[in-house]
Scaffold this motif. Structure first.
Motif, PDB file in Angstrom:
ATOM      1  N   TYR A  55      36.718 -61.281  -4.334  1.00  0.00           N
ATOM      2  CA  TYR A  55      35.995 -62.460  -4.811  1.00  0.00           C
ATOM      3  C   TYR A  55      36.929 -63.660  -4.959  1.00  0.00           C
ATOM      4  O   TYR A  55      36.654 -64.739  -4.435  1.00  0.00           O
ATOM      5  N   ASP A  56      38.030 -63.454  -5.678  1.00  0.00           N
ATOM      6  CA  ASP A  56      38.935 -64.569  -5.996  1.00  0.00           C
ATOM      7  C   ASP A  56      39.703 -65.097  -4.789  1.00  0.00           C
ATOM      8  O   ASP A  56      39.912 -66.301  -4.667  1.00  0.00           O
ATOM      9  N   GLU A  57      40.132 -64.201  -3.923  1.00  0.00           N
ATOM     10  CA  GLU A  57      41.037 -64.606  -2.848  1.00  0.00           C
ATOM     11  C   GLU A  57      40.364 -64.793  -1.499  1.00  0.00           C
ATOM     12  O   GLU A  57      40.959 -65.387  -0.604  1.00  0.00           O
ATOM     13  N   THR A  58      39.150 -64.293  -1.336  1.00  0.00           N
ATOM     14  CA  THR A  58      38.523 -64.393  -0.022  1.00  0.00           C
ATOM     15  C   THR A  58      37.157 -65.069  -0.084  1.00  0.00           C
ATOM     16  O   THR A  58      36.957 -66.119   0.515  1.00  0.00           O
ATOM     17  N   ILE A  59      36.230 -64.474  -0.802  1.00  0.00           N
ATOM     18  CA  ILE A  59      34.845 -64.951  -0.747  1.00  0.00           C
ATOM     19  C   ILE A  59      34.704 -66.371  -1.286  1.00  0.00           C
ATOM     20  O   ILE A  59      34.061 -67.215  -0.657  1.00  0.00           O
ATOM     21  N   GLN A  60      35.309 -66.664  -2.427  1.00  0.00           N
ATOM     22  CA  GLN A  60      35.196 -68.030  -2.959  1.00  0.00           C
ATOM     23  C   GLN A  60      35.719 -69.059  -1.963  1.00  0.00           C
ATOM     24  O   GLN A  60      35.094 -70.093  -1.745  1.00  0.00           O
ATOM     25  N   ASP A  61      36.860 -68.763  -1.352  1.00  0.00           N
ATOM     26  CA  ASP A  61      37.440 -69.674  -0.366  1.00  0.00           C
ATOM     27  C   ASP A  61      36.491 -69.872   0.819  1.00  0.00           C
ATOM     28  O   ASP A  61      36.267 -70.995   1.265  1.00  0.00           O
ATOM     29  N   LEU A  62      35.926 -68.778   1.315  1.00  0.00           N
ATOM     30  CA  LEU A  62      35.007 -68.879   2.450  1.00  0.00           C
ATOM     31  C   LEU A  62      33.746 -69.660   2.076  1.00  0.00           C
ATOM     32  O   LEU A  62      33.242 -70.448   2.875  1.00  0.00           O
ATOM     33  N   LEU A  63      33.254 -69.450   0.868  1.00  0.00           N
ATOM     34  CA  LEU A  63      32.063 -70.171   0.426  1.00  0.00           C
ATOM     35  C   LEU A  63      32.318 -71.678   0.372  1.00  0.00           C
ATOM     36  O   LEU A  63      31.495 -72.480   0.830  1.00  0.00           O
TER      37      LEU A  63
END
Length: 182
Positions: free
Chosen positions: A25-33
């Protein structure tokens, strides 16, 4: 709301699974969103819709992205193959972390339930509120009541109120005073 809950992990998931969820969540998904202009409410709800097929392996992560997410949860109109691959990897990592925590096809319904309790379907968006208070200014409170009923009374219910479930209208994304919260 923690990423762990938004991703459907149990509160009693193994600590390694919780760490994997937090990192994802912190390192991948939030950035992609952020990078791909996602509507966060739509993304999380549509991800919960894709979860059963991903968990049961009826659908690949790439198919899930194209079917549930790409056209429903993003303001960005096209994705490059590289961007789709980034999402595919993130979705695959999510499913792998769920499986590592002991989740499987038989618990898919529970995962979806947890996700839906952590991710409302309806949220009052600024453009909706502007419409409601403009109508109220001239004595029409029906719009305000509709927004309140859909977005505040039962925001987690599935309901069929498609008027309040969807990407914000394009014009509201650049209109002064309402673009930021729409």
């Amino acid at each position: 709301m923690s990423g762990q809950k938004k991703l459907g992990f149990r509160d009693d998931a193994p600590s390694s699974s919780k760490a994997a969820a937090r990192d994802l969540y912190d390192e991948t998904i939030q950035d992609l969103l952020y990078r791909h202009r996602a509507d966060w409410t739509m993304f999380w709800r549509e991800l919960s819709n894709a979860a059963p097929d991903l968990i049961s392996r009826k659908m690949s992560a790439k198919e899930a992205f194209s079917t549930f997410l790409e056209k429903k949860a993003f303001y960005k109109s096209t994705f490059s193959e590289q961007e789709i691959e980034m999402w595919t990897k993130a979705l695959d990592a999510w499913i792998a972390a769920l499986r590592t925590s002991g989740e499987n096809e038989s618990t898919a319904g529970e995962i979806v339930s947890r996700m839906r309790l952590a991710n409302p379907k309806y949220v009052p968006r600024e453009y909706m509120l502007v419409e409601a208070y403009e109508a109220a200014e001239v004595g029409d409170y029906s719009v305000l009541r509709d927004v309140f009923k859909a977005c505040c009374e039962n925001p987690y219910d599935e309901g069929e109120n498609s008027k309040y479930y969807g990407l914000a209208p394009e014009e509201s994304l650049s209109k002064g005073g309402i673009a930021f919260m729409s």
